[in-house]
Motif scaffolding. Structure first.
Motif, PDB file in Angstrom:
ATOM      1  N   GLU A  89       0.027   8.186   4.928  1.00  0.00           N
ATOM      2  CA  GLU A  89      -1.261   7.820   5.509  1.00  0.00           C
ATOM      3  C   GLU A  89      -2.454   8.280   4.687  1.00  0.00           C
ATOM      4  O   GLU A  89      -3.383   7.500   4.436  1.00  0.00           O
ATOM      5  N   THR A 101       0.853  -1.184   0.000  1.00  0.00           N
ATOM      6  CA  THR A 101       0.000   0.000   0.000  1.00  0.00           C
ATOM      7  C   THR A 101       0.894   1.241   0.000  1.00  0.00           C
ATOM      8  O   THR A 101       2.095   1.151   0.287  1.00  0.00           O
ATOM      9  N   ASP A 140       2.821   4.372   1.430  1.00  0.00           N
ATOM     10  CA  ASP A 140       3.381   4.569   2.768  1.00  0.00           C
ATOM     11  C   ASP A 140       2.757   5.767   3.482  1.00  0.00           C
ATOM     12  O   ASP A 140       2.593   5.752   4.701  1.00  0.00           O
ATOM     13  N   ILE A 188      -4.752  -5.550   6.073  1.00  0.00           N
ATOM     14  CA  ILE A 188      -3.508  -4.807   5.838  1.00  0.00           C
ATOM     15  C   ILE A 188      -2.766  -4.669   7.165  1.00  0.00           C
ATOM     16  O   ILE A 188      -3.314  -4.171   8.148  1.00  0.00           O
ATOM     17  N   VAL A 189      -1.520  -5.109   7.184  1.00  0.00           N
ATOM     18  CA  VAL A 189      -0.708  -5.090   8.410  1.00  0.00           C
ATOM     19  C   VAL A 189       0.674  -4.528   8.078  1.00  0.00           C
ATOM     20  O   VAL A 189       1.047  -4.433   6.901  1.00  0.00           O
ATOM     21  N   PRO A 190       1.450  -4.141   9.099  1.00  0.00           N
ATOM     22  CA  PRO A 190       2.843  -3.761   8.822  1.00  0.00           C
ATOM     23  C   PRO A 190       3.551  -4.900   8.077  1.00  0.00           C
ATOM     24  O   PRO A 190       3.474  -6.060   8.493  1.00  0.00           O
ATOM     25  N   ARG A 191       4.218  -4.577   6.994  1.00  0.00           N
ATOM     26  CA  ARG A 191       4.828  -5.632   6.171  1.00  0.00           C
ATOM     27  C   ARG A 191       5.830  -6.464   6.961  1.00  0.00           C
ATOM     28  O   ARG A 191       6.025  -7.656   6.684  1.00  0.00           O
ATOM     29  N   ARG A 228      -2.739   6.378   1.576  1.00  0.00           N
ATOM     30  CA  ARG A 228      -3.165   5.007   1.857  1.00  0.00           C
ATOM     31  C   ARG A 228      -4.680   4.931   2.048  1.00  0.00           C
ATOM     32  O   ARG A 228      -5.333   4.002   1.576  1.00  0.00           O
ATOM     33  N   ASP A 272       5.700  -0.225   3.451  1.00  0.00           N
ATOM     34  CA  ASP A 272       5.639  -0.319   4.912  1.00  0.00           C
ATOM     35  C   ASP A 272       4.467  -1.178   5.372  1.00  0.00           C
ATOM     36  O   ASP A 272       4.524  -1.819   6.424  1.00  0.00           O
ATOM     37  N   TYR A 273       3.384  -1.161   4.592  1.00  0.00           N
ATOM     38  CA  TYR A 273       2.201  -1.946   4.923  1.00  0.00           C
ATOM     39  C   TYR A 273       1.833  -2.833   3.741  1.00  0.00           C
ATOM     40  O   TYR A 273       2.000  -2.441   2.578  1.00  0.00           O
ATOM     41  N   HIS A 285      -3.584  -8.718  15.601  1.00  0.00           N
ATOM     42  CA  HIS A 285      -4.160  -7.633  14.785  1.00  0.00           C
ATOM     43  C   HIS A 285      -5.483  -8.063  14.168  1.00  0.00           C
ATOM     44  O   HIS A 285      -6.451  -7.292  14.146  1.00  0.00           O
TER      45      HIS A 285
END
Length: 398
Positions: A248, A244, A246, A334-337, A251, A320-321, A369
């Motif tokens: 915000e 996604t 980076d 969607i989570v932190p990569r 996103r 990052d995600y 999560h």
């Protein structure tokens, strides 16, 4: 989609109204206005007017839900139930003084009936999963068990007793390579005649954005909203794992556009039936779409192509995600990569019905999560299958 955003905002406003001592310092209106302003300025500066339209539609849905939630005591009961994501809460609130133990037991029994028969199909699903893992190992394809499948591996060492499908994710590069292998026919020597992988790129009649592995010799009877339908024996959902933006705001615009395209997919395919797993609100809208035959005006393959352009523009390896926006849990997926590892070459291993499955490297954080306290079993009344599939019959071999 827009409905989900509307309902989340409605429930948030109800919580803020009923628990002012907790939310007294929260100013959702001011935060919302600031967010809309920043996102609008960003879209205009980038000349992303299509994204701006989708974002404004999303904002309108949020504001409408929030406004009605603040004034829910003036709304009729049926309207409240149509606006909330938690109808069970309102039903419980209404019936708390009326519902006795007998009725509660009856509801639990009904849920158990919905679950009945799910494990009749475990051997078929397990065979399909073994074939998929073998395919990945032979061709060096990376994958992760996700969602309920990963939860089942960690908590039950196999299928969740009331779950009804298998979900795996593949980093975009591996997913695209898998589709090419399907097109070339190279996977046939591994899958044999018992299984095959279908996708919209390889089958013009396929009705899903992501690929599925099916058993060729079975058909599944699925309970829909108004009737039942027989479909191919799709046993595994194979979902591309994408990155996604980076930043915000970018996103969130990306999410809005993705959810809009998802809704168009559901609208285009509504003539194939409406699943009972959909919310009451979605069911109502799709009934109207089907009655007016609006799906005739949507070319679903073009929608799939737009989704490809949207998702493939992101760098799944470096973002990052990352996650599976086309999965059942939508944006929650969607989570932190880094949960998947420093790279997608990292993974954890989990026992699953006597075999080993790969999961995200930081599996505990991923499942927390997704499900919160995931090691705790849900209440019995919540243990129900998504859409009540049944293996109807084994197709005869000729």
């Amino acid at each position: 989609g827009l409905k989900a955003q509307f309902k989340r905002s409605f429930d948030m406003a109800v919580s803020q109204r009923d628990y002012r001592s907790v939310f007294g310092q929260v100013s959702s209106e001011k935060e919302g206005i600031r967010y809309v302003k920043e996102a609008t300025e960003y879209c205009i500066s980038q000349r992303k007017y299509g994204d701006l339209f989708l974002f404004l539609m999303d904002s309108i849905a949020r504001y409408a839900g929030f406004f009605l939630g603040k004034h829910y005591k003036s709304l009729p009961e049926k309207m409240i139930l149509g606006c909330t994501l938690q109808p069970a809460y309102w039903e419980k609130k209404k019936n708390s003084e009326k519902v006795g133990k007998t009725e509660c037991s009856a509801q639990i029994k009904k849920n158990e009936q919905l679950q009945e028969g799910t494990h009749e199909d475990i051997l078929k699903e397990l065979g399909a999963l073994k074939a998929f893992v073998k395919l990945c190992n032979v061709h060096g394809l990376r994958y992760y068990a996700i969602g309920g499948t990963l939860l089942g591996a960690v908590r039950h060492k196999g299928f969740i007793p009331w779950d009804d499908d298998v979900d795996v994710a593949m980093p975009r590069k591996d997913y695209d390579r898998l589709i090419e292998l399907v097109k070339s026919g190279e996977i046939r020597e591994i899958l044999g005649d018992d299984y095959r992988i279908e996708s919209w790129q390889t089958n013009k009649d396929f009705k899903s954005y992501f690929a599925k592995l099916c058993a060729t010799k079975i058909e599944i009877e699925e309970q829909l909203l108004e009737d039942t339908t027989t479909r191919k024996g799709y046993l595994i959902d194979i979902i591309p794992l994408d990155g996604t933006p980076d930043e915000e705001v970018a996103r969130k615009v990306y999410y809005a556009k993705a959810m809009g395209l998802r809704f168009l997919c559901g609208t285009a395919n509504v003539n194939t039936g409406i699943r009972t797993s959909r919310s009451k609100w979605e069911q109502a809208v799709l009934r109207v779409v089907r009655a007016l035959r609006l799906y005739r005006f949507i070319d679903v393959r073009k929608v799939y192509q737009q989704m490809d352009c949207l998702f493939m523009a992101q760098d799944a390896e470096q973002a990052d995600y990352a996650g599976t926006l086309t999965g059942a849990y939508k944006i929650r997926e969607i989570v932190p990569r880094e949960y998947f590892g420093e790279s997608y070459d990292e993974y954890s291993l989990w026992e699953f019905e006597g075999m080993l499955l790969r999961g995200p490297k930081r599996c505990d954080e991923y499942l927390t999560h997704m499900f919160g306290d995931y090691r705790k079993l849900p209440p019995e009344q919540d243990r129900k299958v998504h859409y009540k599939p049944r293996i109807k019959h084994i197709l005869s071999e000729e």
